[in-house]
Scaffold this motif. Sequence first.
Motif, PDB file in Angstrom:
ATOM      1  N   UNK A 103      28.451  44.235  28.733  1.00 44.26           N
ATOM      2  CA  UNK A 103      28.922  43.602  29.952  1.00 44.26           C
ATOM      3  C   UNK A 103      29.495  44.665  30.872  1.00 44.26           C
ATOM      4  N   UNK A 104      28.848  44.908  31.997  1.00 45.08           N
ATOM      5  CA  UNK A 104      29.264  45.954  32.903  1.00 45.08           C
ATOM      6  C   UNK A 104      30.262  45.424  33.933  1.00 45.08           C
ATOM      7  N   UNK A 105      29.872  44.342  34.631  1.00 49.19           N
ATOM      8  CA  UNK A 105      30.707  43.841  35.720  1.00 49.19           C
ATOM      9  C   UNK A 105      30.714  42.324  35.703  1.00 49.19           C
ATOM     10  N   UNK A 106      31.886  41.730  35.933  1.00 46.87           N
ATOM     11  CA  UNK A 106      32.037  40.302  36.179  1.00 46.87           C
ATOM     12  C   UNK A 106      32.660  40.152  37.558  1.00 46.87           C
ATOM     13  N   UNK A 107      32.192  39.150  38.321  1.00 46.64           N
ATOM     14  CA  UNK A 107      32.699  39.000  39.684  1.00 46.64           C
ATOM     15  C   UNK A 107      32.601  37.558  40.126  1.00 46.64           C
ATOM     16  N   UNK A 108      33.415  37.224  41.122  1.00 47.95           N
ATOM     17  CA  UNK A 108      33.357  35.925  41.785  1.00 47.95           C
ATOM     18  C   UNK A 108      33.112  36.173  43.270  1.00 47.95           C
ATOM     19  N   UNK A 109      32.291  35.293  43.855  1.00 46.94           N
ATOM     20  CA  UNK A 109      31.904  35.482  45.259  1.00 46.94           C
ATOM     21  C   UNK A 109      32.072  34.169  46.009  1.00 46.94           C
ATOM     22  N   UNK A 110      33.272  33.867  46.534  1.00 50.12           N
ATOM     23  CA  UNK A 110      33.438  32.664  47.358  1.00 50.12           C
ATOM     24  C   UNK A 110      32.528  32.750  48.578  1.00 50.12           C
ATOM     25  N   UNK A 111      31.809  31.652  48.846  1.00 53.66           N
ATOM     26  CA  UNK A 111      30.849  31.589  49.956  1.00 53.66           C
ATOM     27  C   UNK A 111      29.793  32.685  49.856  1.00 53.66           C
ATOM     28  N   UNK A 112      29.575  33.224  48.651  1.00 59.63           N
ATOM     29  CA  UNK A 112      28.547  34.227  48.431  1.00 59.63           C
ATOM     30  C   UNK A 112      29.004  35.652  48.598  1.00 59.63           C
ATOM     31  N   UNK A 113      30.268  35.879  49.012  1.00 59.41           N
ATOM     32  CA  UNK A 113      30.767  37.242  49.238  1.00 59.41           C
ATOM     33  C   UNK A 113      31.712  37.623  48.103  1.00 59.41           C
ATOM     34  N   UNK A 114      31.410  38.717  47.406  1.00 59.56           N
ATOM     35  CA  UNK A 114      32.211  39.122  46.252  1.00 59.56           C
ATOM     36  C   UNK A 114      33.607  39.542  46.696  1.00 59.56           C
ATOM     37  N   UNK A 115      34.604  38.877  46.063  1.00 56.42           N
ATOM     38  CA  UNK A 115      36.005  39.194  46.391  1.00 56.42           C
ATOM     39  C   UNK A 115      36.813  39.583  45.164  1.00 56.42           C
ATOM     40  N   UNK A 116      36.291  39.284  43.970  1.00 57.57           N
ATOM     41  CA  UNK A 116      36.978  39.596  42.724  1.00 57.57           C
ATOM     42  C   UNK A 116      36.003  40.311  41.809  1.00 57.57           C
ATOM     43  N   UNK A 117      36.372  41.483  41.314  1.00 58.85           N
ATOM     44  CA  UNK A 117      35.504  42.284  40.457  1.00 58.85           C
ATOM     45  C   UNK A 117      36.298  42.767  39.257  1.00 58.85           C
ATOM     46  N   UNK A 118      35.667  42.689  38.083  1.00 59.77           N
ATOM     47  CA  UNK A 118      36.282  43.269  36.892  1.00 59.77           C
ATOM     48  C   UNK A 118      35.207  43.993  36.104  1.00 59.77           C
ATOM     49  N   UNK A 119      35.459  45.208  35.688  1.00 60.26           N
ATOM     50  CA  UNK A 119      36.611  46.054  36.058  1.00 60.26           C
ATOM     51  C   UNK A 119      36.400  46.610  37.463  1.00 60.26           C
ATOM     52  N   UNK A 120      37.453  46.711  38.196  1.00 57.91           N
ATOM     53  CA  UNK A 120      37.343  47.141  39.575  1.00 57.91           C
ATOM     54  C   UNK A 120      37.096  48.640  39.687  1.00 57.91           C
ATOM     55  N   UNK A 121      37.695  49.401  38.778  1.00 54.04           N
ATOM     56  CA  UNK A 121      37.563  50.840  38.841  1.00 54.04           C
ATOM     57  C   UNK A 121      36.109  51.252  38.650  1.00 54.04           C
ATOM     58  N   UNK A 122      35.604  52.016  39.582  1.00 53.35           N
ATOM     59  CA  UNK A 122      34.229  52.482  39.538  1.00 53.35           C
ATOM     60  C   UNK A 122      33.244  51.523  40.171  1.00 53.35           C
ATOM     61  N   UNK A 123      33.718  50.291  40.482  1.00 55.75           N
ATOM     62  CA  UNK A 123      32.820  49.288  41.047  1.00 55.75           C
ATOM     63  C   UNK A 123      33.375  48.749  42.369  1.00 55.75           C
ATOM     64  N   UNK A 124      34.176  49.545  43.034  1.00 52.90           N
ATOM     65  CA  UNK A 124      34.766  49.099  44.293  1.00 52.90           C
ATOM     66  C   UNK A 124      33.703  48.773  45.337  1.00 52.90           C
TER      67      UNK A 124
END
Length: 470
Positions: A103-124
């Motif tokens: 598992x590399x990245x998990x994210x949530x995208x309200x209205x289709x735009x990513x606003x929450x990323x885990x892990x954030x470091x390296x995936x800004x």
Amino acid sequence: MACARRPSKTPFDAVRKSGTFLAVFVTSLCCCLVAVFFLVQRQAQVEFSRLENIILAQRDDLKGDISGLLFKTRALAALVVHSDGHVADFDDVARYLAHTRSTDVLALAPAGVISHVYPLKGHEALLGMNLLDFPYGEASAASHDHNGISVFGPLQLPDGTTALVGILPVFLKDDAHQGQFWGTAFIALSFPQLLDVANLGLIEKQGLSYDILSFDRHKDAWRPIAASARPFDEDAPHLNMPLQIFDANWQLRISYNQPWHGFFENWFYIFSATLLSLLLASLAQKNRDLAEAHCRLEEMVYNDTLTGAFNRRGLFHTMAARAAEGQDKKFILYYLDLDRFKDINDTYGHNAGDRVLQHFAAVIQSVAPQGSVFARMGGDEFILVLFSTDTDVQMTAGLDRAAATLARGLPHEGLPESILFSVGRAGYPENGQTLDELLSRADKAMYLDKERRRRHTRQVARQGCAAGCR
């Protein structure tokens, strides 16, 4: 078919005398050698069969592991739904879900735009990425339509990593309990590290080459996404196994290359070719005898031994075979029954009765049209089936001619009495949809005809008696 009787000999004697043994031996040996050649060419596919269970298990493991990882988007979606659209404890939930190395990245995208990323470091670089834009927009739109996980890639993300992307739409119910699109849950699985879960290296240890193809929806073509160290050879015998992961179409292809002389089975095939040819030659005569025996047995099963016509089983078998072939056009069934046949048996004996039955069958078949079916149902009852309604009138005239011939009896055989019969008729499909229904209808019509004849005979007898009395 008719089977000629043969003298009682052993198969070897009969074959040697006729020269069949040598002919079969030479022919079968050539065929066996050709078969060996093709067996050698197809040996790789034989190996596929031996390894198929292992390969299929690995494919299923790969599908199960990837699907299980992609299902983590459902946990993120549940988090959003539970908090009524307000993302809470995202990092804690994502940290728990992302404990595997795939598992590399998990994210949530309200209205289709990513606003929450885990892990954030390296995936800004993922922050602010619009999943409704190309190329992710197609996957998002597709997932929005079927409310399921849509798989895209593997592709390169804005942060420079290559990953297999899973997108799941999230819906929240409004006051009218209608689902409203909130946004999407997003997961990126590092690729090709993701494939390590299937231990594809085991395939290479078996002497196989493989590659994995993914269907590119944009180019409408297959593209390779992974391969073994040894290149996959499309010209070599190979096996294609489809791999469906949600809406992503993959193929796992495996090829096997090994010299033909590396298989013991090939040498065994060559060694046994001569022995097999000898066996086939010796069995040739036996098979012929069995075929003739089968022919005679079939005649016994489906034919009446006395008259040579079909028996009841033969009639039903023939009609069923025609129905199975789609020959369900109109036809006419005649039910024929001899009158006063018991009196003939009682007066002249059963041998005479058998001769009457044979004569009756021969006369009826002589006037029956070509292609009709004639059968003896048992006793003195017969069935005639015409498959062309155009011959119905001709058959009526033919039955009149048969009645005239039978009325003369068999005086030269000591049977001077007239041979009389009654007839009942039924047509398909107007009088019945099944053979049993038609037989019943024709049988009733036959008995009406028989009763008519009896009344006519009694009337004639009474008139003759009255004239004699005067």
